[in-house]
Design a protein around this motif. Structure first.
Motif, PDB file in Angstrom:
ATOM      1  N   ARG A 444       0.863  -1.194   0.000  1.00 26.72           N
ATOM      2  CA  ARG A 444       0.000   0.000   0.000  1.00 26.72           C
ATOM      3  C   ARG A 444       0.892   1.234   0.000  1.00 26.72           C
ATOM      4  O   ARG A 444       2.001   1.227   0.550  1.00 26.72           O
ATOM      5  CB  ARG A 444      -0.879   0.028   1.248  1.00 26.72           C
ATOM      6  CG  ARG A 444      -1.943  -1.051   1.309  1.00 26.72           C
ATOM      7  CD  ARG A 444      -3.078  -0.780   0.334  1.00 26.72           C
ATOM      8  NE  ARG A 444      -4.139  -1.776   0.469  1.00 26.72           N
ATOM      9  CZ  ARG A 444      -5.193  -1.650   1.237  1.00 26.72           C
ATOM     10  NH1 ARG A 444      -5.350  -0.545   1.977  1.00 26.72           N
ATOM     11  NH2 ARG A 444      -6.105  -2.580   1.290  1.00 26.72           N
ATOM     12  N   VAL A 445       0.406   2.309  -0.595  1.00 26.91           N
ATOM     13  CA  VAL A 445       1.118   3.581  -0.533  1.00 26.91           C
ATOM     14  C   VAL A 445       0.701   4.317   0.731  1.00 26.91           C
ATOM     15  O   VAL A 445      -0.397   4.101   1.260  1.00 26.91           O
ATOM     16  CB  VAL A 445       0.826   4.450  -1.772  1.00 26.91           C
ATOM     17  CG1 VAL A 445       1.331   3.776  -3.038  1.00 26.91           C
ATOM     18  CG2 VAL A 445      -0.661   4.747  -1.877  1.00 26.91           C
ATOM     19  N   ASN A 446       1.576   5.181   1.218  1.00 31.05           N
ATOM     20  CA  ASN A 446       1.240   6.028   2.358  1.00 31.05           C
ATOM     21  C   ASN A 446       0.479   7.252   1.853  1.00 31.05           C
ATOM     22  O   ASN A 446       1.068   8.155   1.256  1.00 31.05           O
ATOM     23  CB  ASN A 446       2.508   6.462   3.098  1.00 31.05           C
ATOM     24  CG  ASN A 446       3.137   5.305   3.844  1.00 31.05           C
ATOM     25  OD1 ASN A 446       2.449   4.380   4.252  1.00 31.05           O
ATOM     26  ND2 ASN A 446       4.448   5.341   4.004  1.00 31.05           N
ATOM     27  N   TYR A 447      -0.831   7.301   2.075  1.00 31.64           N
ATOM     28  CA  TYR A 447      -1.648   8.389   1.566  1.00 31.64           C
ATOM     29  C   TYR A 447      -1.413   9.668   2.394  1.00 31.64           C
ATOM     30  O   TYR A 447      -1.145   9.604   3.597  1.00 31.64           O
ATOM     31  CB  TYR A 447      -3.123   8.004   1.615  1.00 31.64           C
ATOM     32  CG  TYR A 447      -3.473   6.886   0.661  1.00 31.64           C
ATOM     33  CD1 TYR A 447      -3.672   7.141  -0.688  1.00 31.64           C
ATOM     34  CD2 TYR A 447      -3.590   5.573   1.117  1.00 31.64           C
ATOM     35  CE1 TYR A 447      -3.997   6.120  -1.564  1.00 31.64           C
ATOM     36  CE2 TYR A 447      -3.902   4.535   0.248  1.00 31.64           C
ATOM     37  CZ  TYR A 447      -4.103   4.830  -1.092  1.00 31.64           C
ATOM     38  OH  TYR A 447      -4.414   3.818  -1.956  1.00 31.64           O
ATOM     39  N   PRO A 448      -1.542  10.837   1.731  1.00 35.31           N
ATOM     40  CA  PRO A 448      -1.406  12.104   2.476  1.00 35.31           C
ATOM     41  C   PRO A 448      -2.455  12.198   3.572  1.00 35.31           C
ATOM     42  O   PRO A 448      -3.584  11.730   3.400  1.00 35.31           O
ATOM     43  CB  PRO A 448      -1.617  13.175   1.397  1.00 35.31           C
ATOM     44  CG  PRO A 448      -1.364  12.474   0.095  1.00 35.31           C
ATOM     45  CD  PRO A 448      -1.761  11.058   0.292  1.00 35.31           C
ATOM     46  N   GLN A 449      -2.085  12.798   4.677  1.00 40.83           N
ATOM     47  CA  GLN A 449      -2.997  12.936   5.806  1.00 40.83           C
ATOM     48  C   GLN A 449      -3.523  14.356   5.906  1.00 40.83           C
ATOM     49  O   GLN A 449      -2.847  15.315   5.575  1.00 40.83           O
ATOM     50  CB  GLN A 449      -2.287  12.560   7.114  1.00 40.83           C
ATOM     51  CG  GLN A 449      -1.821  11.106   7.125  1.00 40.83           C
ATOM     52  CD  GLN A 449      -1.120  10.761   8.421  1.00 40.83           C
ATOM     53  OE1 GLN A 449      -0.950  11.619   9.284  1.00 40.83           O
ATOM     54  NE2 GLN A 449      -0.697   9.513   8.536  1.00 40.83           N
ATOM     55  N   ASP A 453      -0.776  18.307   0.764  1.00 39.65           N
ATOM     56  CA  ASP A 453      -0.359  18.044  -0.612  1.00 39.65           C
ATOM     57  C   ASP A 453       0.911  17.228  -0.692  1.00 39.65           C
ATOM     58  O   ASP A 453       1.588  17.222  -1.718  1.00 39.65           O
ATOM     59  CB  ASP A 453      -0.143  19.373  -1.364  1.00 39.65           C
ATOM     60  CG  ASP A 453      -1.436  20.130  -1.518  1.00 39.65           C
ATOM     61  OD1 ASP A 453      -2.492  19.459  -1.567  1.00 39.65           O
ATOM     62  OD2 ASP A 453      -1.393  21.368  -1.573  1.00 39.65           O
ATOM     63  N   LYS A 455       3.392  14.322  -1.338  1.00 40.64           N
ATOM     64  CA  LYS A 455       3.357  13.253  -2.319  1.00 40.64           C
ATOM     65  C   LYS A 455       3.458  11.899  -1.620  1.00 40.64           C
ATOM     66  O   LYS A 455       4.114  11.784  -0.593  1.00 40.64           O
ATOM     67  CB  LYS A 455       4.522  13.408  -3.309  1.00 40.64           C
ATOM     68  CG  LYS A 455       4.408  14.635  -4.192  1.00 40.64           C
ATOM     69  CD  LYS A 455       5.548  14.682  -5.165  1.00 40.64           C
ATOM     70  CE  LYS A 455       5.456  15.899  -6.076  1.00 40.64           C
ATOM     71  NZ  LYS A 455       6.553  15.958  -7.030  1.00 40.64           N
ATOM     72  N   PRO A 456       2.823  10.890  -2.166  1.00 40.33           N
ATOM     73  CA  PRO A 456       2.914   9.556  -1.569  1.00 40.33           C
ATOM     74  C   PRO A 456       4.364   9.104  -1.543  1.00 40.33           C
ATOM     75  O   PRO A 456       5.122   9.307  -2.480  1.00 40.33           O
ATOM     76  CB  PRO A 456       2.078   8.683  -2.495  1.00 40.33           C
ATOM     77  CG  PRO A 456       1.157   9.626  -3.200  1.00 40.33           C
ATOM     78  CD  PRO A 456       1.919  10.913  -3.341  1.00 40.33           C
ATOM     79  N   PRO A 459       6.074   2.822  -1.736  1.00 41.45           N
ATOM     80  CA  PRO A 459       5.208   1.796  -1.160  1.00 41.45           C
ATOM     81  C   PRO A 459       5.952   0.928  -0.150  1.00 41.45           C
ATOM     82  O   PRO A 459       7.129   0.627  -0.333  1.00 41.45           O
ATOM     83  CB  PRO A 459       4.818   0.966  -2.404  1.00 41.45           C
ATOM     84  CG  PRO A 459       4.987   1.887  -3.556  1.00 41.45           C
ATOM     85  CD  PRO A 459       6.127   2.783  -3.197  1.00 41.45           C
TER      86      PRO A 459
END
Length: 465
Positions: A444-449, A453, A455-456, A459
């Protein structure tokens, strides 16, 4: 010498029982005016099944006698006692019953031929051959449609379509015999055939549990009932051994996929995986998957004591299964999924403490080795799932290497010798396990919290799956 004598006596008693059975059968044939030539077919069928038909699930001699007697009874009651048309003989229901009970299309085909010829032998007119062909074709189709059915509707559907085919074959055969190809369809014949198919299938659904008990088998219908997580044993596992429950779910997914890949029974493999470790419920805290947070309870125990606790989950599982009246086919998963493998961790610890005094055989499971493809698959999946939890970086290449090592080791140790798995099967199983495990350890990618803005990032492995 004693074993040879016992075997010889057993063979002699089987021969005498067979002779007596066919003598009694011959008497009933004469009594009810059934063509004795069909008895020869039954004798040859029995010889073929016992001498040449190589299949581990072949019914016992007593079971074969029961099936033959049931076929004769169906024909006698339908044609002789109730004076119904030979097309009313429930060959369709008989074929569906055997298919569901023994999961074997070849066995069903042979008994379909027997009951069809028996029905035809009661026909004194010109349509005996038409009766045989129509009943055999319809029962054969019923077997194929109902093979590994998981719902009652599928069984009824098999009866309906088989009844339609029976009418079609019978109509053509009778018109050909009468040299009347352009006659209107026989409505009465249509009713007899289709109603026979539907009613037969409904009766099979009703009597199926009785015959499961008689023949000590489990059908897909019963397996679906056992897969319900409201079953008392599974509910106990969820509450008292949650780690074992999660482990069993993954093992079930692995086993079902692998069984599907090699043509084994995927539902049996899945349900067997659900129940294979129920013996851990009573002492759940002694097994690593249930130690949350992890705490080594075996640290202060002697390896010999820990070994007894671990191995004893087989015995406790059998006792629990019998308490809840589980079928013997499910109990086989409990007793055989470890085969005669070594409890390596505690054997290694014992050797460290006493290098010379520990016997390897004392640290082995009692067996027996897996006796079917489904149990062998669950055995492999059980070990592979546990080892997959130890991989620090479960990349696809490492997962595949781990799976192949386990399969290779079990094969070399002879743990799969009695399961009928081929090298081709093992390769398919390996690929299936690898695919499922790679899906479990997906990235999974680390999504922005908080809507930022950023960037991911790169993975990362999702080790919490």
């Amino acid at each position: 010498m004693r074993n040879f004598t016992v075997k010889k006596e057993h063979n002699l008693s089987s021969i005498l029982a067979t002779i007596l059975f066919f003598l009694v059968t011959g008497f009933f044939f004469v009594l009810y005016s059934i063509d004795l030539s069909s008895l020869i077919l039954i004798v040859l069928l029995a010889i073929y099944l016992k001498r040449f038909y190589r299949h581990k699930k072949l019914p016992s001699l007593l079971d074969l006698f029961i099936l033959i007697a049931l076929a004769i009874l169906i024909v006698v009651l339908t044609v002789v006692t109730f004076k119904l048309s030979p097309y009313s003989v429930s060959a369709i229901g008989f074929a569906i019953l055997i298919t569901l009970l023994f999961d074997d299309l070849h066995l069903s085909m042979l008994f379909s031929l027997v009951i069809s010829i028996l029905a035809g032998s009661t026909q004194k007119g010109d349509f005996g051959l038409t009766v045989v062909i129509s009943l055999f074709c319809s029962s054969l189709v019923a077997s194929m449609i109902s093979y590994r059915s998981r719902t009652r509707f599928m069984i009824i559907r098999a009866g309906f379509f088989a009844g339609l085919l029976q009418f079609f074959v019978a109509f053509i055969g009778e018109r050909q015999e009468a040299l009347s190809f352009f006659a209107l369809p026989d409505v009465e014949l249509f009713k007899v055939c289709v109603v026979n198919g539907i009613v037969s299938s409904i009766i099979v659904i009703g009597i199926l549990p009785v015959f499961e008990y008689i023949f000590r088998v489990v059908t897909n219908i019963s397996l679906l009932e056992l897969s319900d997580f409201n079953h008392p044993i599974l509910k106990r596992m969820i509450l008292e051994a949650p780690g074992t429950y999660q482990h069993s779910l993954v093992v079930a997914n692995l086993a079902e996929s692998a069984a599907e890949a090699i043509g084994a029974n995927p539902l049996l493999a899945r349900v067997g995986a659900y129940y294979h470790d129920i013996g851990k419920i009573n002492r759940a805290n002694y097994f690593a998957e249930n130690q949350i947070p992890y705490r080594d309870v075996h640290k202060d125990l002697k390896p010999s004591i820990s070994k007894l606790i671990i191995i004893n989950h087989i015995k406790e599982g059998v006792e629990l299964a019998k308490k809840y009246h589980l079928n013997t086919n499910i109990i086989d998963f409990i007793t055989q999924h470890h085969g005669k493998s070594l409890v390596y961790y505690f054997y290694h610890r014992a050797k460290e403490l006493k290098p010379e005094s520990e016997d390897e055989e004392e640290y082995r499971y009692p067996g027996p080795k897996p006796q079917s493809k489904e149990i062998a698959i669950v055995s492999l999946a059980d070990t592979i799932e546990a080892l997959s939890r130890t991989l620090e970086e479960p990349t696809p290449s490492r997962v595949e290497e781990m799976v192949r090592d386990v399969v290779r080791k079990r094969f070399i140790e002879g743990e799969l010798d009695e399961s009928e798995l081929t090298l081709k099967d093992l390769e398919k199983i390996t690929k299936s396990f690898t695919r499922i495990l790679n899906a479990i350890f997906h990235t999974r990618v680390n999504y922005p919290q908080n809507g930022t803005d950023k960037k991911p990032t790169k993975p990362q492995e999702n080790k919490s799956s």
